[in-house]
Design a protein around this motif. Sequence first.
Motif, PDB file in Angstrom:
ATOM      1  N   UNK A  52       0.815  -1.228   0.000  1.00  0.00           N
ATOM      2  CA  UNK A  52       0.000   0.000   0.000  1.00  0.00           C
ATOM      3  C   UNK A  52       0.847   1.277   0.000  1.00  0.00           C
ATOM      4  N   UNK A  53       2.046   1.196   0.592  1.00  0.00           N
ATOM      5  CA  UNK A  53       2.914   2.380   0.613  1.00  0.00           C
ATOM      6  C   UNK A  53       4.348   1.958   0.278  1.00  0.00           C
ATOM      7  N   UNK A  54       5.127   2.956  -0.124  1.00  0.00           N
ATOM      8  CA  UNK A  54       6.542   2.725  -0.430  1.00  0.00           C
ATOM      9  C   UNK A  54       7.268   2.165   0.795  1.00  0.00           C
ATOM     10  N   UNK A  55       6.985   2.772   1.985  1.00  0.00           N
ATOM     11  CA  UNK A  55       7.711   2.340   3.181  1.00  0.00           C
ATOM     12  C   UNK A  55       7.312   0.934   3.614  1.00  0.00           C
ATOM     13  N   UNK A  56       6.068   0.522   3.335  1.00  0.00           N
ATOM     14  CA  UNK A  56       5.703  -0.878   3.617  1.00  0.00           C
ATOM     15  C   UNK A  56       6.624  -1.817   2.839  1.00  0.00           C
ATOM     16  N   UNK A  57       6.912  -1.441   1.591  1.00  0.00           N
ATOM     17  CA  UNK A  57       7.819  -2.261   0.784  1.00  0.00           C
ATOM     18  C   UNK A  57       9.224  -2.257   1.344  1.00  0.00           C
ATOM     19  N   UNK A  58       9.671  -1.083   1.778  1.00  0.00           N
ATOM     20  CA  UNK A  58      11.016  -0.979   2.360  1.00  0.00           C
ATOM     21  C   UNK A  58      11.111  -1.843   3.619  1.00  0.00           C
ATOM     22  N   UNK A  59      10.101  -1.799   4.454  1.00  0.00           N
ATOM     23  CA  UNK A  59      10.120  -2.585   5.708  1.00  0.00           C
ATOM     24  C   UNK A  59      10.086  -4.079   5.409  1.00  0.00           C
TER      25      UNK A  59
END
Length: 111
Positions: A52-59
């Motif tokens: 859903x978000x860029x940071x979700x992918x990063x995490x």
Amino acid sequence: MTKNSPASSAQKADPAASADSKVKLSAEALAARMPNGWQGDAALIWREWNFPTYLDGVHFAERVAQQAEAVKHHPDLLITYKKVRVSYTTHDAGGVTGLDLEEAASLDELR
Ligand SMILES: C[C@H](O)[C@H](O)[C@H]1CNC2=NC(N)=NC(=O)C2=N1
């Protein structure tokens, strides 16, 4: 090894130890064992996850990297906007091995 003998300490301590990381799989063996959601060939397998978000992918990528460091088997990680592509190959074997398949199959629980 008798039926009831406990797994060796190495296998208990390091689940990846049970997967053969030394022998590159044939294209046929790979096709028969490709984990759900993954694609590729005897050189490299990969899968993409959307977030859903860029940071979700990063995490997610961070969790994958932590596991990779723990088992000493490191995928390539491509982080793009709300998407992460994970690619596995065993550099030491020159292609995809059982360890790649085992690690690939485990990543869904890190999502
Ligand atoms: C010594 C160290 O464990 C080895 O170099 C590991 C490190 N991580 C690795 N990761 C991958 N993908 N392939 C390897 O052959 C490999 N070898």
